[in-house]
Design an enzyme around this catalytic site. Structure first.
Site, mmCIF file in Angstrom:
data_model
loop_
_atom_site.group_PDB
_atom_site.id
_atom_site.type_symbol
_atom_site.label_atom_id
_atom_site.label_comp_id
_atom_site.label_asym_id
_atom_site.label_seq_id
_atom_site.Cartn_x
_atom_site.Cartn_y
_atom_site.Cartn_z
ATOM 1 C CG HIS A 98 -0.727 -0.458 2.450
ATOM 2 N ND1 HIS A 98 0.310 0.071 3.176
ATOM 3 C CD2 HIS A 98 -1.321 -1.379 3.256
ATOM 4 C CE1 HIS A 98 0.348 -0.519 4.361
ATOM 5 N NE2 HIS A 98 -0.623 -1.393 4.435
ATOM 6 C CB ALA A 122 1.978 2.270 6.939
ATOM 7 C CG ASP A 182 -4.946 -2.900 4.177
ATOM 8 O OD1 ASP A 182 -4.816 -3.996 4.752
ATOM 9 O OD2 ASP A 182 -4.463 -1.842 4.615
#
Ligand code: ZN
Length: 390
Positions: A225, A229, A283
């Site tokens: 992703h 993060a 996700d």
């Protein structure tokens, strides 16, 4: 069992075939042709979808749950509801994705989920369910600064010994492992995991440009992703995001829900990473396909409001996205056409897996994982390994 499916268009997805016919035999695609150029054997049942498009089933490389099921808790039988939910949204293959947890919990979950993968291989079901085709291990070798909602107390220093225990518990079923390349010893781990056939994915990472490049040189060829993060992209500190975008052989996941990534950033990423190496993932966590409310993501309490998943600290904790919606979001946010958008959920994730089983394509000999789409990308029908709703 033999049948033929016809539709106005077939997206293989690299080719655009008009008046298409797919001949299905014993769960495999026996032929892909234009109607009229292929005469199916007598008495072959025909299923017609006039005005619709055929595409390969979607592949989701990053799924924590859905339909109330959390993969960290679920045994083989408990995945059925999740897999039916995925199939309704066009997903025919997926990687159950494990979160950071105490090592013993990860080991137990790897063992359980590997059994589910094995069972799906050896005892294929006639139900319309997405097939788990391997595991994605997200953690515990992640950055403390960029761990998102992964419990910081269960992050681990890089250990080849612990990695080997994970590998054995999963009986070699780990297909993707997310690693922060800046951790001491990470490059050695990346090289070893790559040697065992795992696709190492850079993510949950605060790596600067050089550290990320070292991870890629050690064997990493995917990113988890992107932008989420991850050390942010800055003009004098390009960091891991730029290192991933600049490496042509590295693919990258993106969560195209309009919550994790602003539409303009999605468009920028798609321009940079192009049709070949952008990969849509969800996700998704257990609340996907469910109403707003309180759910779990591993050990984390999650409140879902307006489809956004929030931890008690207000951090994003997975998504309620479905992959068919992600494809439609690419069409609306970035103004891509359906054919190119479909590639990001079929051909591209299949190449991340380097699958010998020819997933993500409609071609002779490939598994009959097929979706029927409206021109705007709504899923009208999902066919999994030749199983079709009648
Ligand atoms: Zn995740």
């Amino acid at each position: 069992m033999r049948f033929a499916v016809t539709a106005s268009v077939c997206l293989t997805p690299r080719r655009y075939l008009q008046n298409a016919m797919l001949l299905i035999e014993d769960g495999l695609i026996a032929a892909v042709a234009e109607q009229g150029t292929l005469e199916p054997p007598q008495n072959t049942r025909r299923i017609e979808f006039p005005g619709a498009l055929l595409a390969p089933g979607y592949i989701d490389l990053h799924v924590h749950g859905g339909a109330g099921c959390d993969v960290m808790q679920a045994g083989a039988g408990a995945l059925a509801g999740l897999e039916q939910h995925l199939a309704r949204h066009g997903v025919t293959s997926y990687l159950p994705t494990l979160l950071t947890a105490p090592a013993d919990e990860i080991l137990a979950a790897l063992d359980r989920l590997a059994a589910a993968v094995e069972q799906a291989e050896t005892e294929p079901t006639a139900e319309l369910r997405a097939q788990p085709i391997g595991l994605h291990l997200e953690g515990p070798f992640l950055s403390r600064e960029q761990c998102g909602v992964h419990p910081v107390e269960h992050l681990q220093p890089v250990s080849l010994e612990l990695f080997s225990r994970f590998w054995e518990a999963a009986r070699g079923r780990i297909k993707i492992m997310t690693v922060a390349p800046e951790l001491p010893g990470a490059c050695e781990l990346i090289a070893e995991a790559t040697r065992r056939g795992i696709c190492v994915s850079l993510g949950h990472s605060n790596a600067d440009y050089a550290e990320a490049r070292a991870g890629i040189a050690a064997g990493a060829r995917h990113a988890t992703h992107i932008f989420n993060a991850m050390r942010p992209l800055r003009h004098r500190d390009p960091g891991i995001a730029a290192a991933v975008i600049n490496a042509p052989a590295v693919s990258a996941e993106i969560i195209a829900d309009g919550i994790h990534i602003a539409p303009g950033m999605l468009e920028l990423f798609l321009r940079a990473k192009g049709r070949e190496s952008a990969v849509l993932v969800t996700d998704a966590m257990s609340a996907a396909g469910m109403a707003d409310g309180h759910y779990r993501l591993g050990s984390i309490e999650v409140e879902v409001r307006g489809g956004a998943c929030l931890s008690p600290e207000g951090k994003l904790a997975g998504s309620t996205l479905t992959l068919d919606q992600a494809v439609r979001n690419v069409m609306s946010y970035a103004r891509w056409d359906l054919q190119d958008s479909v590639r990001l959920a079929t051909d591209n994730p299949a190449r991340v897996l380097a699958a010998a089983t020819r997933l993500g394509t409609l071609a002779e000999g490939a598994p009959a994982n097929i979706i029927v789409l409206s021109p705007s990308g709504e899923v009208l029908q999902t066919i999994v390994r030749g199983n079709v709703k009648t």
